[in-house]
Design a protein around this motif. Structure first.
Motif, mmCIF file in Angstrom:
data_model
loop_
_atom_site.group_PDB
_atom_site.id
_atom_site.type_symbol
_atom_site.label_atom_id
_atom_site.label_comp_id
_atom_site.label_asym_id
_atom_site.label_seq_id
_atom_site.Cartn_x
_atom_site.Cartn_y
_atom_site.Cartn_z
ATOM 1 N N ALA A 256 0.830 -1.209 0.000
ATOM 2 C CA ALA A 256 0.000 0.000 0.000
ATOM 3 C C ALA A 256 0.860 1.253 0.000
ATOM 4 O O ALA A 256 0.546 2.243 -0.673
ATOM 5 C CB ALA A 256 -0.928 -0.004 1.212
ATOM 6 N N SER A 257 1.964 1.200 0.751
ATOM 7 C CA SER A 257 2.799 2.399 0.922
ATOM 8 C C SER A 257 3.759 2.615 -0.242
ATOM 9 O O SER A 257 4.177 3.746 -0.492
ATOM 10 C CB SER A 257 3.614 2.273 2.206
ATOM 11 O OG SER A 257 2.785 2.028 3.317
ATOM 12 N N ARG A 261 -1.271 4.382 -6.440
ATOM 13 C CA ARG A 261 -2.511 4.641 -5.719
ATOM 14 C C ARG A 261 -3.559 3.585 -6.037
ATOM 15 O O ARG A 261 -3.657 3.113 -7.171
ATOM 16 C CB ARG A 261 -3.063 6.011 -6.132
ATOM 17 C CG ARG A 261 -2.203 7.158 -5.695
ATOM 18 C CD ARG A 261 -2.668 8.426 -6.328
ATOM 19 N NE ARG A 261 -4.035 8.746 -5.912
ATOM 20 C CZ ARG A 261 -4.586 9.928 -6.062
ATOM 21 N NH1 ARG A 261 -3.887 10.906 -6.599
ATOM 22 N NH2 ARG A 261 -5.817 10.156 -5.687
ATOM 23 N N ALA A 262 -4.364 3.277 -5.022
ATOM 24 C CA ALA A 262 -5.468 2.334 -5.212
ATOM 25 C C ALA A 262 -6.745 3.125 -5.453
ATOM 26 O O ALA A 262 -6.850 4.302 -5.100
ATOM 27 C CB ALA A 262 -5.617 1.450 -3.981
ATOM 28 N N THR A 267 -9.863 -0.016 -2.018
ATOM 29 C CA THR A 267 -9.645 0.295 -0.611
ATOM 30 C C THR A 267 -10.817 -0.179 0.243
ATOM 31 O O THR A 267 -10.615 -0.795 1.300
ATOM 32 C CB THR A 267 -9.451 1.806 -0.424
ATOM 33 O OG1 THR A 267 -8.419 2.249 -1.307
ATOM 34 C CG2 THR A 267 -9.066 2.142 1.003
ATOM 35 N N VAL A 271 -9.789 -3.013 3.146
ATOM 36 C CA VAL A 271 -9.707 -2.574 4.542
ATOM 37 C C VAL A 271 -10.725 -3.283 5.444
ATOM 38 O O VAL A 271 -10.353 -3.762 6.522
ATOM 39 C CB VAL A 271 -9.816 -1.036 4.631
ATOM 40 C CG1 VAL A 271 -9.960 -0.584 6.070
ATOM 41 C CG2 VAL A 271 -8.597 -0.384 3.997
ATOM 42 N N PHE A 294 -4.463 -7.172 -5.503
ATOM 43 C CA PHE A 294 -3.752 -5.963 -5.066
ATOM 44 C C PHE A 294 -2.251 -6.188 -5.150
ATOM 45 O O PHE A 294 -1.512 -5.356 -5.699
ATOM 46 C CB PHE A 294 -4.181 -5.629 -3.639
ATOM 47 C CG PHE A 294 -3.576 -4.383 -3.067
ATOM 48 C CD1 PHE A 294 -2.744 -4.443 -1.958
ATOM 49 C CD2 PHE A 294 -3.847 -3.143 -3.625
ATOM 50 C CE1 PHE A 294 -2.181 -3.300 -1.428
ATOM 51 C CE2 PHE A 294 -3.280 -1.996 -3.097
ATOM 52 C CZ PHE A 294 -2.455 -2.078 -1.998
ATOM 53 N N LEU B 270 -4.460 1.445 12.602
ATOM 54 C CA LEU B 270 -3.806 0.640 11.574
ATOM 55 C C LEU B 270 -4.599 0.662 10.279
ATOM 56 O O LEU B 270 -4.040 0.883 9.199
ATOM 57 C CB LEU B 270 -3.650 -0.804 12.065
ATOM 58 C CG LEU B 270 -3.099 -1.791 11.027
ATOM 59 C CD1 LEU B 270 -1.678 -1.424 10.634
ATOM 60 C CD2 LEU B 270 -3.145 -3.222 11.562
ATOM 61 N N LEU B 271 -5.904 0.453 10.373
ATOM 62 C CA LEU B 271 -6.714 0.399 9.163
ATOM 63 C C LEU B 271 -6.799 1.777 8.506
ATOM 64 O O LEU B 271 -6.831 1.876 7.274
ATOM 65 C CB LEU B 271 -8.104 -0.146 9.489
ATOM 66 C CG LEU B 271 -8.105 -1.592 9.973
ATOM 67 C CD1 LEU B 271 -9.483 -2.024 10.423
ATOM 68 C CD2 LEU B 271 -7.598 -2.541 8.897
ATOM 69 N N ILE B 274 -3.585 2.052 6.611
ATOM 70 C CA ILE B 274 -3.600 1.250 5.377
ATOM 71 C C ILE B 274 -4.470 1.919 4.324
ATOM 72 O O ILE B 274 -4.089 2.026 3.151
ATOM 73 C CB ILE B 274 -4.094 -0.181 5.669
ATOM 74 C CG1 ILE B 274 -3.079 -0.937 6.527
ATOM 75 C CG2 ILE B 274 -4.364 -0.937 4.379
ATOM 76 C CD1 ILE B 274 -3.529 -2.308 6.980
ATOM 77 N N ALA B 275 -5.643 2.396 4.735
ATOM 78 C CA ALA B 275 -6.549 3.036 3.773
ATOM 79 C C ALA B 275 -5.901 4.285 3.172
ATOM 80 O O ALA B 275 -5.925 4.494 1.948
ATOM 81 C CB ALA B 275 -7.865 3.393 4.461
ATOM 82 N N ALA B 277 -2.732 5.005 2.983
ATOM 83 C CA ALA B 277 -1.589 4.614 2.154
ATOM 84 C C ALA B 277 -2.061 4.108 0.794
ATOM 85 O O ALA B 277 -1.467 4.414 -0.246
ATOM 86 C CB ALA B 277 -0.764 3.552 2.861
ATOM 87 N N MET B 278 -3.132 3.313 0.800
ATOM 88 C CA MET B 278 -3.649 2.793 -0.468
ATOM 89 C C MET B 278 -4.128 3.940 -1.359
ATOM 90 O O MET B 278 -3.849 3.965 -2.558
ATOM 91 C CB MET B 278 -4.804 1.819 -0.211
ATOM 92 C CG MET B 278 -4.376 0.471 0.330
ATOM 93 S SD MET B 278 -5.759 -0.656 0.600
ATOM 94 C CE MET B 278 -6.200 -1.091 -1.085
ATOM 95 N N LEU B 279 -4.855 4.881 -0.770
ATOM 96 C CA LEU B 279 -5.456 5.940 -1.578
ATOM 97 C C LEU B 279 -4.434 6.940 -2.106
ATOM 98 O O LEU B 279 -4.649 7.569 -3.141
ATOM 99 C CB LEU B 279 -6.523 6.669 -0.750
ATOM 100 C CG LEU B 279 -7.784 5.852 -0.463
ATOM 101 C CD1 LEU B 279 -8.680 6.564 0.539
ATOM 102 C CD2 LEU B 279 -8.562 5.567 -1.754
#
Lengths: 449, 483
Positions: A256-257, A261-262, A267, A271, A294, B270-271, B274-275, B277-279
């Motif tokens: 993810a990091s 971009r997703a 997402t 999640v 992913f 945490l979530l 993650i969210a 970071a994904m976006l």
């Protein structure tokens, strides 16, 4: 939806490999017994297998899963159960790998690597229970949710079937609603069309024998998992599944990091699945399965440069390849021919000393097997849990742990015999309190009052 | 003064005020105080067991000698004479521990907030993850040397972030000195070393060239600094062994339950991370925070650590808080702000007011007595009235309390757990209280003539049935003697 030959190939490989795993899941037996009653036209709505909770209401949210297992058993005996497992694993692995291949069509190495966590983690759920069928439905759901409107519509009949198979459908409903929400935000024109889709998805989960009660079962199980059962415990790094899960979670964080971009849809699928996976060991494969596309779409391809320089391979006849791979499954009966129950951890030798009729106190882990091995002896408790909470379960723990006052609990229930492990505290204490040892070996001890 | 610094003080005082109101109750606090008293009285570190009869004379090291001394000093050290009145203190007594706890918790909150506000000056966005971290950290507010780890870890992180994100190389100079102190205060300094190593690796992989040598030199210096303790290199080895073995028999060392209070807060952070970071992806993280490799390099291992050992959760939250505070608003398109500056006089005045308020709280509301509700208080006078000194089988959680309040009775086991009693005595304890096969052999082996346990223990029921005499009991404890 065309499944890639590579995915089919791996599905066939694991289908055959999983037949090497013995049949010994304790819960299989009560699933089969429940399904057998359903097959006979008598869907059990009250408890009929125990002498402690007889007549108590039971959940029917896995009725179709139980029925499928019972049909497999009735049609082909234990080979039928093993064949069903193999087919389910075939479908699961093929779907998982195909999800990776469709996200990264020209990089099978990346696809295989992306699918590996899902295969390794789901491996611990490749047992003979409706839960495995639920995982197949989940993998298919993940695949469909990445598609367009047609695939989104197909999730509704899938959800309906899933809701009859196993309680994990609740996550599928959540993901459909999340996907509808994400697409409604991202696709402004005609966003109203997601409202009926979401509504039908909700309705699909209510069309079953349990009705609204189906939500009670799933919700209760998710919010308050019985932590004393190993698979319901928090993912534990000291165990192999826990360690695999934490590695998978770390890979999700890293991907993810460090990846591109997703989308909002990606997402809102990943999640919530991560949240569910964090709650209990048995849910950990879900994150790995959901993360496959992913991972596949973002992980670097180590041989990309090499592939770009190499000459293009000649076109293969994919249709014939797929047909051939699927045809390999026709040889599955050979692999399952000698399927039998592995009773090495069950007290088969002790059964002769166990009296018939009500009054026998049994180890929790043997309850399901006893329904199969000695149906003339109703169980004190078994792996179905819900008919027994809270009172019978509390009494079970008081007796098996020889807690203060255990003798009054025994007297209240009228326990006349016990079938427990030699290492259980009750096995130690009951003999000191005058219970006669009718049988003892390394696996079990039978105590008679 | 920057508004972010003032805000950090606000969080610090809030956390300190909360911590001040907690009554001392930790089961390990008692033997830590005893160890500190002994060290001060004798001028040397205690390395031989003198409080149990199952491991009498065994050498051990809990890796927290300086932490014990500081705790004992805060309380007011007792002369080690073999008796203890419970309230007699040459110092502040339990109030001293309240103040120590408040200072360390406030210190932790200050640096956690500072790290977060460094990347997210908007107080509203920073407040949620910082307050969440403070709440999660309550799980380690027990009066033990682990409070020093709670305080020093965010300090180390703050120094590292100051160097990595703002180029302040001088911040690195302080780190080895911090580790010298930390390695003598509490054995968990290894998580600090892990953080330094992650920053060093990041500097080599994606930092500027001029960062590499200072990063490596700092890592080496910190590792060397941690050898300057009585156990030398054994301290790192012991910490590594603890991490590798992951003892699961202590509740706080078990896997984190995300459906618990602290677990839910951690899972939310945490979530959210993650969210976000994904976006935003790598490019978005690099644009907003810089150092895109550093963040997953920190978050992933500390997340795994928190999920594996629940008492490490606060440190994972400290790493997550700045990322969440910065990236969540960034993911939803909120603009970044610049921290306003507050006139120094006003800032100092506010800090002074808060300090005075905290002092008033200490004077008026801080608990003067420990919370002994979980301990067999009524059993202590009974023990004092018995003839002879029969071997006593006690609850694990009460061992420290008995060391402090009934020092003439050696314990069967106590909270020095993996330092002293693992594996043999612990497995014997677990076997005997649970009536596992061979439990009578344990009673016989140690000639147990007295038992002080919780009433719901299977062994208690069995001994009652076997005719052991009830010397005393209440809802929490029962004492039985052999007929």
């Amino acid at each position: 939806m065309r499944v890639s030959p590579f995915a089919l190939f791996l599905g066939v490989v694991f289908a055959y490999l999983v037949t090497l795993q013995p049949i010994n899941d304790s819960d299989l037996f009560w699933h089969v017994e429940t399904g057998r009653l359903t097959l006979a036209g008598d869907l059990p709505r009250v408890e009929v297998f125990s002498w402690t909770a007889r007549g108590e209401p039971v959940f029917t949210d896995q009725w179709l899963g139980d029925l499928v297992l019972a049909v497999a058993r009735a049609a082909a005996g234990w080979p039928g159960i093993l064949a069903l497992r193999a087919l389910a694993v075939f479908a699961l692995v093929a779907l998982v790998v195909d999800a990776a291949m469709s996200a990264r069509p020209r990089a099978p190495i990346v696809a295989a690597a992306a699918a590996l966590p899902a295969i390794l983690l789901s491996r611990f759920a490749w047992t003979d229970r409706p839960e495995l069928l639920g995982l197949v439905c989940f993998a298919l759901m993940i695949r469909l949710l990445r598609g367009g409107d047609r695939e989104l519509l197909l999730t509704i009949p899938l959800l309906f079937v899933w809701a009859q198979l196993h309680g994990s459908y609740a996550l599928g409903l959540g993901l459909i609603l999340a996907s509808c929400a994400a697409r409604a935000i991202e696709e402004k024109p005609e966003r109203w069309r997601f409202v009926p889709i979401a509504s039908f998805a909700v309705l699909a989960t209510l069309l079953g024998p349990s009705g609204l009660d189906a939500w009670t079962s799933s919700g209760g199980h998710f919010l308050a998992p019985p932590r004393f059962i190993a698979e319901e415990g928090a993912p534990d790094a000291r165990t192999l599944p826990g360690a695999f899960f934490l590695i998978t979670l770390a890979l999700v964080i890293a991907t993810a990091s460090l990846g591109r971009r997703a989308t909002l849809r990606e997402t809102l699928v990943l999640v919530p699945v991560a949240l569910v996976a964090l709650t209990a060991t048995r849910h950990t494969p879900l994150l790995a399965i959901a993360a496959v596309p992913f991972f596949a779409s973002r992980w670097p391809d180590p041989i990309a440069g090499l592939r770009d320089r190499s000459p293009a391979a000649p076109e293969a006849n994919l249709g014939r390849t797929r047909a051939f791979l699927i045809a390999l499954l026709a040889f599955l009966p050979i692999a399952v021919l000698d399927a039998h129950v592995d009773e090495s951890t069950y007290p088969r030798a002790a059964l002769a000393a166990v009296p018939e009729g009500a009054g026998v106190f049994n180890q929790y882990d043997w309850g399901g097997w006893l329904l199969y091995a000695k149906p003339s002896t109703p169980v004190f408790i078994d792996g179905r849990l819900f008919p027994y909470v809270p009172d019978v379960l509390a009494d079970y723990r008081a007796i098996v742990g020889a807690h203060p006052g255990w003798e009054s609990v025994v007297a209240r229930h009228g326990v006349k015999a016990m079938l427990v492990r030699p290492s259980d505290p009750i096995a130690v204490r009951a003999t000191e309190r005058g219970w006669r040892v009718a049988f003892r070996d390394a696996i079990a001890v039978v105590l008679i009052r | 003064m920057r508004a972010t610094t003032l805000s950090a003080f606000l969080f610090a005082f809030l956390a300190a005020a909360l911590a001040m109101l907690q009554a001392p109750a930790d089961s390990d606090m008692f033997w830590h105080l005893e160890q500190g008293d002994w060290t001060i009285s004798h001028g040397m570190v205690l390395t031989t067991d003198m409080w149990s009869f199952t491991r009498a004379g065994a050498t051990y090291n809990t890796g927290a000698w300086l932490g014990d001394v500081v705790m004992s000093t805060a309380y007011g050290p007792q002369l080690v004479t073999g008796t203890f009145s419970g309230t007699d203190s040459s110092g502040l007594g339990w109030l001293g521990l309240d103040i120590l706890r408040a200072v360390l918790v406030g210190f932790a909150a200050f640096f956690t907030a500072r790290i977060t506000l460094r990347v997210q000056p908007h107080l509203g966005w920073a407040a949620v993850p910082v307050l969440g971290t403070i709440l999660v950290s309550r799980m380690v507010w027990g009066d033990r040397p682990q409070l020093f780890t709670l305080a020093l870890f965010p300090l180390v992180l703050d120094l590292l972030f100051a160097w990595r994100l703002e180029g302040r190389t001088r911040a690195l100079v302080a780190l080895p000195f911090v580790f010298v102190l930390w390695a003598n205060l509490h054995n968990a300094f290894v998580i600090g070393l892990v953080a330094v190593a992650i920053f060093a690796i990041d500097a080599w992989l994606e930092g500027e060239r001029r960062m590499r040598v200072p990063a490596l030199a700092t890592l080496v210096a910190c590792v060397v600094a941690t050898q300057l303790n009585p156990a030398g290199g054994g301290a790192v080895a012991r910490a590594a062994a603890y991490g590798a073995l992951l003892p699961g028999w202590i509740v706080e060392d078990r896997a984190l339950d995300v459906l618990s209070g602290a677990g839910l807060v951690f899972a939310t952070l945490l979530l959210a991370a993650i969210a976000a970071a994904m976006l935003r992806g790598r490019e978005g993280i690099a644009a907003r925070l810089g150092a895109p490799l550093l963040w997953p390099g920190l978050i992933a291992p500390f997340t795994v650590l928190a999920l594996a050992i629940q008492r490490e959760t606060p440190y994972a939250c400290m790493v997550l808080a700045p990322f969440v505070a910065a990236m969540v608003p960034d993911a939803i398109g909120r603009p970044r702000i610049v921290a306003p500056v507050v006139p120094r006089v006003i800032g100092l005045a506010i800090v002074v007011v808060l300090a005075v308020a905290l002092a008033l709280e200490a004077a008026l509301a801080a608990p003067r007595e420990p919370d002994l509700g979980a301990y067999p208080v009524g059993a202590v006078p009974l023990l004092g009235s018995l003839q002879g000194r029969p071997h006593l089988l006690n609850e694990y959680d009460w061992g420290g309390y008995l060391i402090r309040y009934a020092p003439t009775y050696p314990t069967f086991i106590d909270g020095r757990g993996e330092a002293v009693f693992v594996p043999d005595v612990l497995s014997e304890f677990q076997r005997v209280v649970a009536l596992a096969p061979g439990y009578r052999d344990v009673l016989k082996k140690w000639d147990i003539a007295l038992v002080l346990l919780r009433p719901d223990r299977p062994l208690v029921g069995a001994l009652r049935e076997d005719g052991w005499r009830v010397l005393g009991e209440d809802a929490r404890w029962v004492m039985l003697s052999r007929p």
